[in-house]
Structure formats: structure tokens, C-alpha cells
Design a protein around this motif. Structure first.
Motif, PDB file in Angstrom:
ATOM      1  N   ALA A 116       0.834  -1.207   0.000  1.00  0.00           N
ATOM      2  CA  ALA A 116       0.000   0.000   0.000  1.00  0.00           C
ATOM      3  C   ALA A 116       0.865   1.253   0.000  1.00  0.00           C
ATOM      4  O   ALA A 116       0.529   2.250  -0.652  1.00  0.00           O
ATOM      5  CB  ALA A 116      -0.927  -0.013   1.209  1.00  0.00           C
ATOM      6  N   LEU A 117       1.989   1.223   0.706  1.00  0.00           N
ATOM      7  CA  LEU A 117       2.901   2.367   0.729  1.00  0.00           C
ATOM      8  C   LEU A 117       3.491   2.622  -0.654  1.00  0.00           C
ATOM      9  O   LEU A 117       3.547   3.765  -1.115  1.00  0.00           O
ATOM     10  CB  LEU A 117       4.018   2.125   1.745  1.00  0.00           C
ATOM     11  N   VAL A 118       3.905   1.573  -1.329  1.00  0.00           N
ATOM     12  CA  VAL A 118       4.464   1.717  -2.679  1.00  0.00           C
ATOM     13  C   VAL A 118       3.402   2.246  -3.644  1.00  0.00           C
ATOM     14  O   VAL A 118       3.667   3.141  -4.451  1.00  0.00           O
ATOM     15  CB  VAL A 118       5.052   0.372  -3.160  1.00  0.00           C
ATOM     16  N   ALA A 119       2.196   1.707  -3.543  1.00  0.00           N
ATOM     17  CA  ALA A 119       1.111   2.160  -4.431  1.00  0.00           C
ATOM     18  C   ALA A 119       0.770   3.631  -4.177  1.00  0.00           C
ATOM     19  O   ALA A 119       0.606   4.406  -5.129  1.00  0.00           O
ATOM     20  CB  ALA A 119      -0.122   1.286  -4.231  1.00  0.00           C
ATOM     21  N   SER A 120       0.695   4.035  -2.914  1.00  0.00           N
ATOM     22  CA  SER A 120       0.352   5.427  -2.629  1.00  0.00           C
ATOM     23  C   SER A 120       1.476   6.375  -3.027  1.00  0.00           C
ATOM     24  O   SER A 120       1.223   7.495  -3.478  1.00  0.00           O
ATOM     25  CB  SER A 120       0.007   5.607  -1.158  1.00  0.00           C
ATOM     26  N   SER A 121       2.731   5.936  -2.906  1.00  0.00           N
ATOM     27  CA  SER A 121       3.850   6.768  -3.353  1.00  0.00           C
ATOM     28  C   SER A 121       3.811   6.979  -4.857  1.00  0.00           C
ATOM     29  O   SER A 121       4.048   8.076  -5.350  1.00  0.00           O
ATOM     30  CB  SER A 121       5.181   6.134  -2.956  1.00  0.00           C
ATOM     31  N   GLY A 122       3.518   5.923  -5.586  1.00  0.00           N
ATOM     32  CA  GLY A 122       3.396   6.048  -7.040  1.00  0.00           C
ATOM     33  C   GLY A 122       2.244   6.948  -7.438  1.00  0.00           C
ATOM     34  O   GLY A 122       2.361   7.756  -8.365  1.00  0.00           O
ATOM     35  N   PHE A 123       1.139   6.832  -6.737  1.00  0.00           N
ATOM     36  CA  PHE A 123      -0.022   7.681  -7.021  1.00  0.00           C
ATOM     37  C   PHE A 123       0.298   9.146  -6.750  1.00  0.00           C
ATOM     38  O   PHE A 123      -0.065  10.032  -7.518  1.00  0.00           O
ATOM     39  CB  PHE A 123      -1.216   7.221  -6.186  1.00  0.00           C
ATOM     40  N   GLN A 124       1.014   9.416  -5.660  1.00  0.00           N
ATOM     41  CA  GLN A 124       1.376  10.796  -5.338  1.00  0.00           C
ATOM     42  C   GLN A 124       2.362  11.347  -6.361  1.00  0.00           C
ATOM     43  O   GLN A 124       2.270  12.513  -6.764  1.00  0.00           O
ATOM     44  CB  GLN A 124       1.959  10.882  -3.940  1.00  0.00           C
ATOM     45  N   LEU A 125       3.318  10.540  -6.789  1.00  0.00           N
ATOM     46  CA  LEU A 125       4.268  10.983  -7.808  1.00  0.00           C
ATOM     47  C   LEU A 125       3.554  11.284  -9.119  1.00  0.00           C
ATOM     48  O   LEU A 125       3.824  12.288  -9.772  1.00  0.00           O
ATOM     49  CB  LEU A 125       5.348   9.922  -8.016  1.00  0.00           C
ATOM     50  N   TRP A 126       2.636  10.431  -9.503  1.00  0.00           N
ATOM     51  CA  TRP A 126       1.870  10.656 -10.730  1.00  0.00           C
ATOM     52  C   TRP A 126       1.049  11.937 -10.608  1.00  0.00           C
ATOM     53  O   TRP A 126       0.997  12.744 -11.532  1.00  0.00           O
ATOM     54  CB  TRP A 126       0.952   9.455 -10.982  1.00  0.00           C
TER      55      TRP A 126
END
Length: 84
Positions: free
Chosen positions: A35-45
Motif C-alpha cells: 500500500a505504501l508503494v502504491a500510494s507513493s506512485g499515485f502521489q508521484l503521478w
């Protein structure tokens, strides 16, 4: 801030418990890393689509260097120290 807690902190113990009951605690806690990796990617996008600031004073203040004081325990500061 409310939504962060609503979607993150509230369901996470139940999800970790659900996964660890069916496998082990290592996999249960591993779900939070995913979930941390997914949310980091979403924030970067999303950061690519964030609007630039339209306040020229805020932009100028962010670019202005921080003044260096000779005495680090100086309690009284003049407005010149802040660039005003």
C-alpha cells in the motif's frame, strides 16, 4: 487529513489481521508495504498535474536564502533578517 486516516489508519488493522489469519504476520504486514508503494506512485503521478503557485510573494520567499546569523542564540531579530 481526515481522509488519510479514514482510508488508511481505520481499515489497516483489519486488513493486516485478515491477511495474517489466513497466512502469517509477515504477509499481513507486507500488505502495508504494498500500500505504501502504491500510494507513493499515485502521489508521484499526481504531482505532475499539480498547479503551480500563482502567488509571486510565496515563490520569491521560497527562493530566498535563509540568513546566516553570527550568534546562533540571538533572541532579538530585526526585520532585515527576514528580508522585509
Amino acid at each position: 487529513l481526515f481522509l488519510i486516516h479514514l482510508f488508511g489508519d481505520v481499515p489497516s488493522p483489519r486488513i493486516i489481521g485478515f491477511v495474517s489469519d489466513r497466512s502469517n504476520l509477515r504477509w499481513g504486514l507486507g500488505v502495508s508495504v504494498l500500500a505504501l508503494v502504491a500510494s507513493s506512485g499515485f502521489q508521484l503521478w499526481g504531482s505532475h498535474y499539480a498547479p503551480e503557485t500563482s502567488d509571486p510573494q510565496a515563490t520569491a520567499a521560497a527562493k530566498r536564502p535563509t540568513p546566516v546569523l553570527a550568534d546562533p542564540i540571538q533572541h532579538e531579530r530585526s526585520p532585515e533578517d527576514f528580508g522585509s
